[in-house]
Design a protein around this motif. Structure first.
Motif, mmCIF file in Angstrom:
data_model
loop_
_atom_site.group_PDB
_atom_site.id
_atom_site.type_symbol
_atom_site.label_atom_id
_atom_site.label_comp_id
_atom_site.label_asym_id
_atom_site.label_seq_id
_atom_site.Cartn_x
_atom_site.Cartn_y
_atom_site.Cartn_z
ATOM 1 N N LEU A 272 -0.455 8.846 15.906
ATOM 2 C CA LEU A 272 -0.022 8.741 14.508
ATOM 3 C C LEU A 272 0.670 10.055 14.164
ATOM 4 O O LEU A 272 0.168 11.120 14.534
ATOM 5 N N ALA A 273 1.788 9.968 13.460
ATOM 6 C CA ALA A 273 2.476 11.191 13.052
ATOM 7 C C ALA A 273 1.526 12.025 12.187
ATOM 8 O O ALA A 273 0.855 11.488 11.305
ATOM 9 N N ALA A 274 1.437 13.335 12.468
ATOM 10 C CA ALA A 274 0.465 14.180 11.782
ATOM 11 C C ALA A 274 1.024 14.792 10.507
ATOM 12 O O ALA A 274 0.260 15.211 9.630
ATOM 13 N N THR A 275 2.328 14.883 10.407
ATOM 14 C CA THR A 275 2.882 15.634 9.284
ATOM 15 C C THR A 275 3.655 14.794 8.271
ATOM 16 O O THR A 275 3.638 15.102 7.090
ATOM 17 N N SER A 276 4.303 13.711 8.735
ATOM 18 C CA SER A 276 5.110 12.964 7.757
ATOM 19 C C SER A 276 4.479 11.593 7.480
ATOM 20 O O SER A 276 4.082 10.899 8.402
ATOM 21 N N PRO A 277 4.404 11.198 6.205
ATOM 22 C CA PRO A 277 3.817 9.887 5.869
ATOM 23 C C PRO A 277 4.751 8.752 6.288
ATOM 24 O O PRO A 277 5.956 8.972 6.429
ATOM 25 N N PRO A 278 4.197 7.528 6.477
ATOM 26 C CA PRO A 278 5.038 6.405 6.876
ATOM 27 C C PRO A 278 6.014 6.030 5.771
ATOM 28 O O PRO A 278 5.717 6.233 4.606
ATOM 29 N N VAL B 96 -1.249 4.767 5.417
ATOM 30 C CA VAL B 96 -1.604 3.723 4.453
ATOM 31 C C VAL B 96 -3.029 3.289 4.792
ATOM 32 O O VAL B 96 -3.282 2.743 5.871
ATOM 33 N N GLU B 97 -3.959 3.565 3.871
ATOM 34 C CA GLU B 97 -5.382 3.403 4.186
ATOM 35 C C GLU B 97 -5.740 1.977 4.630
ATOM 36 O O GLU B 97 -6.453 1.787 5.614
ATOM 37 N N THR B 98 -5.237 0.966 3.905
ATOM 38 C CA THR B 98 -5.600 -0.421 4.259
ATOM 39 C C THR B 98 -5.121 -0.756 5.677
ATOM 40 O O THR B 98 -5.792 -1.471 6.413
ATOM 41 N N GLU B 99 -3.967 -0.212 6.056
ATOM 42 C CA GLU B 99 -3.453 -0.502 7.403
ATOM 43 C C GLU B 99 -4.282 0.214 8.463
ATOM 44 O O GLU B 99 -4.604 -0.364 9.506
ATOM 45 N N LEU B 100 -4.640 1.473 8.195
ATOM 46 C CA LEU B 100 -5.416 2.210 9.191
ATOM 47 C C LEU B 100 -6.802 1.600 9.342
ATOM 48 O O LEU B 100 -7.351 1.536 10.445
ATOM 49 N N LEU B 101 -7.357 1.100 8.236
ATOM 50 C CA LEU B 101 -8.651 0.427 8.308
ATOM 51 C C LEU B 101 -8.543 -0.815 9.203
ATOM 52 O O LEU B 101 -9.374 -1.052 10.069
ATOM 53 N N ARG B 102 -7.482 -1.571 9.015
ATOM 54 C CA ARG B 102 -7.293 -2.776 9.834
ATOM 55 C C ARG B 102 -7.101 -2.410 11.309
ATOM 56 O O ARG B 102 -7.622 -3.067 12.203
ATOM 57 N N GLY C 273 0.825 -1.203 0.000
ATOM 58 C CA GLY C 273 0.000 0.000 0.000
ATOM 59 C C GLY C 273 0.856 1.248 0.000
ATOM 60 O O GLY C 273 1.986 1.250 0.483
ATOM 61 N N LYS C 274 0.267 2.304 -0.578
ATOM 62 C CA LYS C 274 1.011 3.557 -0.683
ATOM 63 C C LYS C 274 0.554 4.524 0.392
ATOM 64 O O LYS C 274 -0.636 4.571 0.720
ATOM 65 N N ALA C 275 1.474 5.316 0.903
ATOM 66 C CA ALA C 275 1.092 6.354 1.855
ATOM 67 C C ALA C 275 0.415 7.491 1.101
ATOM 68 O O ALA C 275 0.853 7.867 0.006
#
Ligand code: ADP
Length: 204
Positions: A198-204, A92-98, A52-54
């Motif tokens: 969760l970090a608010a400014t930088s993507p994973p 990453v949407e799929t991870e946050l959904l899980r 998955g993409k950030a």
């Protein structure tokens, strides 16, 4: 394959081979199904951070999807889910959904006698978001607050509360992939609150 063929034997010969044989076949089937779930969960655990993409993720949309996925469980438990106004976060949407689904699913699964109430809270704290998932379920005694995040750790029998004990280990790995932390606070008998950042400014 093991479960399917044993089921066929069970159908063909049920009651003909004696009680012990019937019991053995039932155990082979449930053992094979558990192994199937464990392999799935282990695979999911190993894939966290690799798929998955950030991108900016709308947590309100994630919560709506989780509520749709868990509708049958909510209906059965008479669960009511409320939330603060949820932010858009880099992730990453799929991870946050899980992650949300594991925590909210547990809130419904480990319920007590009261109608289930779950609240998803959030506030900004410097350069991270601090989320909480609060329930009014059976709670967790303090000596288990760390242990439950370990792989395969469970506090109850599978017959009372089904599961593999991977949910929180996967959740922790997802949160860490988003440069956050996760922990629980609870009073036995009066509910649990899972907090995560969760970090608010930088993507994973
Ligand atoms: P599983 O749900 O498959 O048992 P988890 O890793 O999700 O595995 O949870 C580990 C253990 O932590 C559970 O078996 C349960 O004992 C405890 N737990 C998790 N969430 C809650 C909750 N909301 N309320 C009470 N106990 C919980």
């Amino acid at each position: 394959t093991v479960a399917t063929y044993t089921q066929r034997l069970q159908k063909l010969h049920h009651g003909q081979l004696g009680e012990v044989a019937d019991d053995c076949m039932a155990r082979v089937i449930s053992g094979a199904r558990l192994m199937d779930r464990l392999i799935d969960d282990l695979y999911t655990y190993s894939r966290v951070g690799r798929q998955g993409k950030a991108a900016p993720v709308n947590c309100a949309g994630v919560l709506a999807a989780v509520c749709a996925n868990l509708k049958a469980a909510f209906d059965e438990a008479g669960a009511v889910v409320s939330s603060d106004s949820l932010p858009i976060v880099p992730g990453v949407e799929t991870e946050l959904l899980r992650l949300f689904q594991n925590l909210i699913g547990n809130a419904v699964k480990f319920r007590g006698d009261r109608p289930v109430q779950v609240h998803v809270g959030v506030r900004r704290q410097g350069d991270e978001w601090l989320f909480s998932v609060r329930d009014n379920g059976i709670g967790i005694a303090p000596q288990y607050w760390k242990r439950i995040f370990g792989i395969g750790e469970r506090l109850h029998s599978k017959t009372k509360y089904p599961g593999t004990g991977f949910g929180l280990a996967i959740s922790q790995k997802i949160v860490e992939h988003h440069r956050g932390r996760i922990w629980v606070e609870s009073e036995s008998g009066s509910g649990s609150t899972f907090h995560f950042t969760l970090a608010a400014t930088s993507p994973p």
